[in-house]
Design a protein around this motif. Structure first.
Motif, mmCIF file in Angstrom:
data_model
loop_
_atom_site.group_PDB
_atom_site.id
_atom_site.type_symbol
_atom_site.label_atom_id
_atom_site.label_comp_id
_atom_site.label_asym_id
_atom_site.label_seq_id
_atom_site.Cartn_x
_atom_site.Cartn_y
_atom_site.Cartn_z
ATOM 1 N N UNK A 29 0.829 -1.200 0.000
ATOM 2 C CA UNK A 29 0.000 0.000 0.000
ATOM 3 C C UNK A 29 0.866 1.254 0.000
ATOM 4 N N UNK A 30 1.992 1.201 0.693
ATOM 5 C CA UNK A 30 2.917 2.331 0.713
ATOM 6 C C UNK A 30 3.306 2.735 -0.697
ATOM 7 N N UNK A 31 3.626 1.747 -1.516
ATOM 8 C CA UNK A 31 4.099 2.040 -2.874
ATOM 9 C C UNK A 31 2.979 2.593 -3.752
ATOM 10 N N UNK A 32 1.738 2.221 -3.464
ATOM 11 C CA UNK A 32 0.631 2.715 -4.286
ATOM 12 C C UNK A 32 0.166 4.088 -3.820
ATOM 13 N N UNK A 33 0.139 4.329 -2.503
ATOM 14 C CA UNK A 33 -0.311 5.628 -2.000
ATOM 15 C C UNK A 33 0.757 6.703 -2.197
ATOM 16 N N UNK A 34 2.020 6.345 -1.952
ATOM 17 C CA UNK A 34 3.117 7.304 -2.109
ATOM 18 C C UNK A 34 3.826 6.992 -3.429
ATOM 19 N N UNK A 35 3.249 7.495 -4.498
ATOM 20 C CA UNK A 35 3.687 7.112 -5.853
ATOM 21 C C UNK A 35 4.260 8.274 -6.657
ATOM 22 N N UNK A 78 2.619 11.586 -1.421
ATOM 23 C CA UNK A 78 1.261 11.058 -1.453
ATOM 24 C C UNK A 78 0.559 11.522 -2.725
ATOM 25 N N UNK A 79 -0.190 10.628 -3.354
ATOM 26 C CA UNK A 79 -0.805 10.943 -4.654
ATOM 27 C C UNK A 79 -1.767 12.116 -4.566
ATOM 28 N N UNK A 80 -2.339 12.403 -3.380
ATOM 29 C CA UNK A 80 -3.283 13.517 -3.231
ATOM 30 C C UNK A 80 -2.646 14.773 -2.648
ATOM 31 N N UNK A 81 -1.315 14.828 -2.608
ATOM 32 C CA UNK A 81 -0.654 15.928 -1.892
ATOM 33 C C UNK A 81 -0.933 17.291 -2.522
ATOM 34 N N UNK A 82 -1.068 17.356 -3.841
ATOM 35 C CA UNK A 82 -1.313 18.659 -4.472
ATOM 36 C C UNK A 82 -2.713 19.161 -4.126
ATOM 37 N N UNK A 83 -3.684 18.261 -3.994
ATOM 38 C CA UNK A 83 -5.021 18.679 -3.576
ATOM 39 C C UNK A 83 -4.991 19.280 -2.174
ATOM 40 N N UNK A 84 -4.150 18.743 -1.291
ATOM 41 C CA UNK A 84 -4.008 19.331 0.045
ATOM 42 C C UNK A 84 -3.466 20.755 -0.046
ATOM 43 N N UNK A 273 -4.226 21.545 11.030
ATOM 44 C CA UNK A 273 -4.682 21.873 9.685
ATOM 45 C C UNK A 273 -5.043 20.602 8.915
ATOM 46 N N UNK A 274 -5.965 20.764 7.968
ATOM 47 C CA UNK A 274 -6.381 19.625 7.154
ATOM 48 C C UNK A 274 -5.288 19.252 6.164
ATOM 49 N N UNK A 275 -5.052 17.941 6.051
ATOM 50 C CA UNK A 275 -4.187 17.410 4.999
ATOM 51 C C UNK A 275 -4.670 16.003 4.682
ATOM 52 N N UNK A 276 -4.851 15.708 3.392
ATOM 53 C CA UNK A 276 -5.242 14.361 3.009
ATOM 54 C C UNK A 276 -4.229 13.356 3.541
ATOM 55 N N UNK A 277 -4.730 12.204 3.980
ATOM 56 C CA UNK A 277 -3.883 11.184 4.579
ATOM 57 C C UNK A 277 -3.813 9.948 3.688
ATOM 58 N N UNK A 278 -2.752 9.153 3.851
ATOM 59 C CA UNK A 278 -2.728 7.859 3.173
ATOM 60 C C UNK A 278 -3.690 6.907 3.870
ATOM 61 N N UNK A 279 -3.789 5.685 3.377
ATOM 62 C CA UNK A 279 -4.575 4.669 4.071
ATOM 63 C C UNK A 279 -4.105 4.584 5.521
#
Length: 427
Positions: A29-35, A78-84, A273-279
């Motif tokens: 999961x690490x490799x897929x979430x932090x890609x 994290x794949x969603x880091x730019x959205x954060x 502060x809000x930040x999207x998280x990995x699994x």
């Protein structure tokens, strides 16, 4: 925080004491979430902000705005880091940050203040489907779970339509679900209606008045010892959290549960502060980690508030499910806390922190004690088994929101299944 993140994840897996199966799943999961590589992140940002470069990236990392890990010795994001990043336009002025339209939300808050409560009847359809890359042979055993409404603010739940063979968990199950076991079936759905009531109480006046009871709704179970206990690893009372709690509650009598709960809410919503998280599978001790990083998504907010409340002698519980509006359905988590004479109340620290970020103090105060009616609560405890228990490793071992699927004993992740959710608000 940068030092914590820079620890090699493989080393953390070796010393974590996790079961081998969980450790392998965590690494995958690490490799897929932090890609995302550094170049990937800079490319995504430069598409909107051409001046963005390595120095700006490093500055955001230093301020904890970008979540990253070492994967095979390389910094991966994290794949969603730019959205954060879009939530903080002052720090990334070149990124688009569409203003949030709070008109409908504020109208519901005003309705609750005026009427003393707000009610909605909602019809929701929830489907889970094995992804195109998952083989489901004719004789494959497929098991699936989807969340069902539960909680003291829910009444008159009606199943409208469903994939045949569904078995509903009891209403008091800590994670209430619809369950199927079938051969060769790729998708399952449930459609249901429910009534949800959001009572209003103003906890900021000198003598708050309890919200009016309604006989159609069952009261939440009375506080018990578990509502004050630590739960390792994510609600562990670490030395750091104990020191933080002693500062947060300094000078507040232990008998004043409302003041202590308010102090916990104030600290969390004003500092985190809000930040999207990995699994969450990739997070170690969630409440302690949040207290250090001051970054959270809705579930991390809730767990940190619960931990502080319990350390302060205030009974507190988890609640989660879906955030349901006429426009969309999404996962959401929040907390409950108990005050003598007022009963069980709610706190949504994620929404409270967003209100603080947007400069709306009245809205921040509202979410201490109240929720709007745009909810589908399904889970009353964190890290509880499903009904029946899933023997495979779940996509989300912590609660049930997206749903779960298992094919021939292998648990699917959210990368392996698809979910469709639609809602209608009924008269």
């Amino acid at each position: 925080m940068a030092q914590d993140q820079a620890r090699n994840e493989d080393f953390r897996l070796l010393r974590s004491g996790l079961p081998e199966r969980t450790a392998r799943a965590r690494e995958a999961r690490l490799r897929r979430d932090f890609c995302l590589t550094r170049e990937d992140v800079m490319g995504l940002v430069r598409a909107e902000w051409p001046e963005f470069g390595p120095a700006e990236l490093d500055a955001l990392v230093g301020r904890g705005r970008l979540d990253w890990r070492l994967v095979d010795g390389e910094q991966r994001f994290l794949r969603s880091c730019v959205d954060s990043l879009r939530l903080y336009p002052a720090e990334v002025p070149g990124l688009a940050c569409p203003p949030a339209d709070r008109t409908a939300q504020l109208a519901v808050i005003e309705e609750m203040r005026r009427e003393g409560a707000a009610e909605r009847r909602i019809r929701l359809r929830h489907l889970i489907r094995a992804g195109a890359g998952v083989e489901v042979a004719a004789g494959s055993t497929v098991r699936a779970w989807l969340p069902l409404p539960s909680g003291s603010q829910v009444a008159d739940v009606r199943i409208i339509d469903v994939t045949p063979g569904m078995v509903a968990a009891p209403e008091d199950a800590p994670q209430r679900t619809a369950f199927w076991e079938a051969e060769g079936v790729r998708e399952f759905f449930v459609e249901y209606e429910y009534l949800i009531r959001a009572p209003y109480v103003d906890l900021w006046v000198p003598e708050p008045v309890p919200a009016a009871l309604d006989a159609r709704f069952r009261p939440a179970p009375a506080p018990c010892a578990e509502d004050l206990a630590e739960e390792e690893p994510h609600l562990a009372f670490t030395p750091y959290l104990r020191r933080l709690a002693s500062r947060v509650f300094d000078g507040i009598p232990v008998e004043d549960g409302l003041a202590r709960a308010r102090a916990a809410y104030d600290w969390v919503t004003r500092n985190v502060d809000y930040r999207f998280q990995p699994a969450y599978l990739l997070l170690d001790s969630i409440a302690d980690g949040c207290a250090h990083s001051l970054r959270a998504d809705c579930g991390v907010f809730a767990l940190t508030f619960i931990a502080l409340c319990r350390l302060g002698g205030v009974p507190a519980r988890w609640q989660s499910g879906l955030y349901v509006t006429p426009e969309r359905v999404g996962n959401h988590d929040w907390a409950m806390f108990y005050v003598e004479g007022l009963g069980w109340l709610w706190a949504d620290c994620s929404f409270g922190s967003a209100a603080r970020r947007e400069g709306d103090e009245a809205r921040r105060r509202f979410y201490f004690g109240n929720l709007g009616p745009w909810r589908m609560p399904a889970n009353s405890a964190f890290f509880s088994p499903l009904t029946p228990a899933d023997e495979a490793l779940r996509n989300d071992p912590f609660d049930s929101q997206l749903g779960e699927m298992c094919v021939d004993g292998r648990g699917l992740t959210s990368y392996d299944f698809e979910v469709e959710r639609t809602a209608r608000f009924l008269p």
